[in-house]
Every structure is written in C-alpha cells, then in structure tokens.
Design a protein around this motif. Sequence first.
Motif, PDB file in Angstrom:
ATOM      1  N   GLU A 147      32.792  39.147  44.500  1.00  0.00           N
ATOM      2  CA  GLU A 147      32.400  40.511  44.142  1.00  0.00           C
ATOM      3  C   GLU A 147      33.360  41.541  44.749  1.00  0.00           C
ATOM      4  O   GLU A 147      33.695  42.543  44.109  1.00  0.00           O
ATOM      5  CB  GLU A 147      30.948  40.780  44.566  1.00  0.00           C
ATOM      6  N   VAL A 148      33.817  41.282  45.962  1.00  0.00           N
ATOM      7  CA  VAL A 148      34.811  42.180  46.577  1.00  0.00           C
ATOM      8  C   VAL A 148      36.100  42.162  45.759  1.00  0.00           C
ATOM      9  O   VAL A 148      36.692  43.205  45.475  1.00  0.00           O
ATOM     10  CB  VAL A 148      35.094  41.771  48.046  1.00  0.00           C
ATOM     11  N   ASP A 149      36.512  40.974  45.366  1.00  0.00           N
ATOM     12  CA  ASP A 149      37.733  40.831  44.574  1.00  0.00           C
ATOM     13  C   ASP A 149      37.604  41.601  43.254  1.00  0.00           C
ATOM     14  O   ASP A 149      38.519  42.331  42.847  1.00  0.00           O
ATOM     15  CB  ASP A 149      37.988  39.340  44.308  1.00  0.00           C
ATOM     16  N   CYS A 150      36.457  41.468  42.596  1.00  0.00           N
ATOM     17  CA  CYS A 150      36.205  42.180  41.337  1.00  0.00           C
ATOM     18  C   CYS A 150      36.254  43.689  41.566  1.00  0.00           C
ATOM     19  O   CYS A 150      36.920  44.429  40.819  1.00  0.00           O
ATOM     20  CB  CYS A 150      34.849  41.764  40.771  1.00  0.00           C
ATOM     21  N   LEU A 151      35.586  44.159  42.603  1.00  0.00           N
ATOM     22  CA  LEU A 151      35.537  45.591  42.905  1.00  0.00           C
ATOM     23  C   LEU A 151      36.942  46.157  43.112  1.00  0.00           C
ATOM     24  O   LEU A 151      37.308  47.191  42.544  1.00  0.00           O
ATOM     25  CB  LEU A 151      34.692  45.798  44.176  1.00  0.00           C
ATOM     26  N   VAL A 152      37.727  45.462  43.908  1.00  0.00           N
ATOM     27  CA  VAL A 152      39.079  45.954  44.235  1.00  0.00           C
ATOM     28  C   VAL A 152      39.983  45.932  43.002  1.00  0.00           C
ATOM     29  O   VAL A 152      40.738  46.879  42.754  1.00  0.00           O
ATOM     30  CB  VAL A 152      39.658  45.130  45.415  1.00  0.00           C
ATOM     31  N   LEU A 153      39.871  44.879  42.212  1.00  0.00           N
ATOM     32  CA  LEU A 153      40.669  44.807  40.976  1.00  0.00           C
ATOM     33  C   LEU A 153      40.345  45.969  40.035  1.00  0.00           C
ATOM     34  O   LEU A 153      41.248  46.583  39.453  1.00  0.00           O
ATOM     35  CB  LEU A 153      40.415  43.483  40.246  1.00  0.00           C
ATOM     36  N   GLN A 154      39.057  46.271  39.885  1.00  0.00           N
ATOM     37  CA  GLN A 154      38.670  47.360  38.967  1.00  0.00           C
ATOM     38  C   GLN A 154      39.152  48.711  39.509  1.00  0.00           C
ATOM     39  O   GLN A 154      39.599  49.570  38.740  1.00  0.00           O
ATOM     40  CB  GLN A 154      37.148  47.403  38.749  1.00  0.00           C
ATOM     41  N   LEU A 155      39.059  48.898  40.820  1.00  0.00           N
ATOM     42  CA  LEU A 155      39.515  50.177  41.392  1.00  0.00           C
ATOM     43  C   LEU A 155      41.025  50.337  41.264  1.00  0.00           C
ATOM     44  O   LEU A 155      41.525  51.440  41.047  1.00  0.00           O
ATOM     45  CB  LEU A 155      39.076  50.286  42.860  1.00  0.00           C
ATOM     46  N   HIS A 156      41.750  49.240  41.365  1.00  0.00           N
ATOM     47  CA  HIS A 156      43.196  49.303  41.121  1.00  0.00           C
ATOM     48  C   HIS A 156      43.467  49.746  39.682  1.00  0.00           C
ATOM     49  O   HIS A 156      44.370  50.532  39.430  1.00  0.00           O
ATOM     50  CB  HIS A 156      43.847  47.938  41.368  1.00  0.00           C
ATOM     51  N   ARG A 157      42.662  49.234  38.798  1.00  0.00           N
ATOM     52  CA  ARG A 157      42.921  49.479  37.379  1.00  0.00           C
ATOM     53  C   ARG A 157      42.468  50.873  36.918  1.00  0.00           C
ATOM     54  O   ARG A 157      43.189  51.570  36.223  1.00  0.00           O
ATOM     55  CB  ARG A 157      42.204  48.400  36.551  1.00  0.00           C
ATOM     56  N   ILE A 158      41.257  51.269  37.308  1.00  0.00           N
ATOM     57  CA  ILE A 158      40.702  52.511  36.739  1.00  0.00           C
ATOM     58  C   ILE A 158      40.279  53.535  37.791  1.00  0.00           C
ATOM     59  O   ILE A 158      39.759  54.587  37.445  1.00  0.00           O
ATOM     60  CB  ILE A 158      39.483  52.199  35.824  1.00  0.00           C
TER      61      ILE A 158
END
Length: 222
Positions: A147-158
């Motif tokens: 979930e941390v990985d998902c959160l960080v990836l999305q924040l990088h993107r959008i």
Amino acid sequence: MGDTGKEEYKIHTFDTEIQQLLKTALKDPSSVDLEKVANVIVDQSLKDSVFSKEAGRICYTIIQAESKQVGQSVFRRGLLNRLQQEYKDRDELRARSLQAWICYVTFICNIFDYLRVNNMPMMALVNPVYDCLFRLAQPESLRKEEEVDCLVLQLHRIGEQLEKMNTQRMDELFSLLRDGFLLQEGLTSLSQLLLLEIIEFRAADWKMTDAAQKYYYSEVAD
C-alpha cells in the motif's frame, strides 16, 4: 498508428471475443455497447495490476474516438458510474482483496491522469482520488509495503496536478505521511525509505534532485 498498436498489445491478455470488442471500441465506438466496454475495462483493471496502470490511455482513446464520431460521451458516463460504484464499496473491496484494492487505486489515479475536460483534470475525480490516497496513508495501511508503494507511485504520477486542484487536502495528506514516517512503529525499512523520498519529492516542488535520485535508488538497489 503506433499508438493503436500499443493499445492492442495491452489487451492481449483478454479472451478473443473481448479483445475484438475493445479493438472495435478504439476504432469504431458507435458500433459496440460502450457501457459493456467500460465494465470490461474496470473488471480487468481490478484483476490485473499491469493493465490497471495502462487502462487510462485506452479509456482516453475511446472517449476521443466517440467524441469525434458521434459527439457523445456514453463511454465516459459508464466508466465514471462504475468507478463511483467501486468507490462507494472501497472498504469492502480492500477487506476482500488487498490486490484488487491497490489495482482500483492505480486505475482511478490513471483515469484522473488521462481524462481531461477543457484541458483540466476532472473535478468529479479529485475528492475520490484524495479519499483513496488518504486511506493508503492510515496507520494500518502504512504497515503494508504494497500500500505504501502504491501511494508513493500515485503521488509521483499525479501529486503535482492533484495539489493544484486542492492544496489543503494535499497538506493534510502529507501531514499524515510525516506523522507516519516519524511516529509510527512497525514500518519496514523500505516503507520508511519510500515515505521519506516522497516527502522530499514534494518539498522539492515535485522534482527529484540528482542527489536524491542517486541516494534513494542506490538504497533500493541494495
């Protein structure tokens, strides 16, 4: 032409009938049931983490094609209705399958990234996307690396465009992330590293400095 090839490549995991449906929707949307197409894309996105990252581009292509062909947005309406339905059931989705929940967040963020109205992100998606990211920033979620990985990836993107739509909520989200990083027990070393990296990334105006890139990526590689 290259783009269409890419879209077709990304649907190769579907059965033949569904592949044909999507290929037709990309080229001749008025000839297929676009609500069915929207449901097929969402269903696959909840099951397939690779597809959930790429589905936004396919949705964008279908919406553009439908708009040019008939000047309507049946597909977009169907897609948003289905996203809203899954959003309402997000707690049940997460309880049922962490993988499906992560796929859903990835997908809705991907849709936010691609879909535009008058060259602006869709306001209707801003709060649902924030709500999903806030859920990923809760203490129990921060203890799960996926979930941390998902959160960080999305924040990088959008993250940057999301902040422009509502700065206050981004401030609140990062307050949770800082508290999680500084105060929470039970975080893995990778989760701590990811949280520190995204906190610094936003502090640097959503840009990665060369020094930070070397530091974080050498740490991850080790």
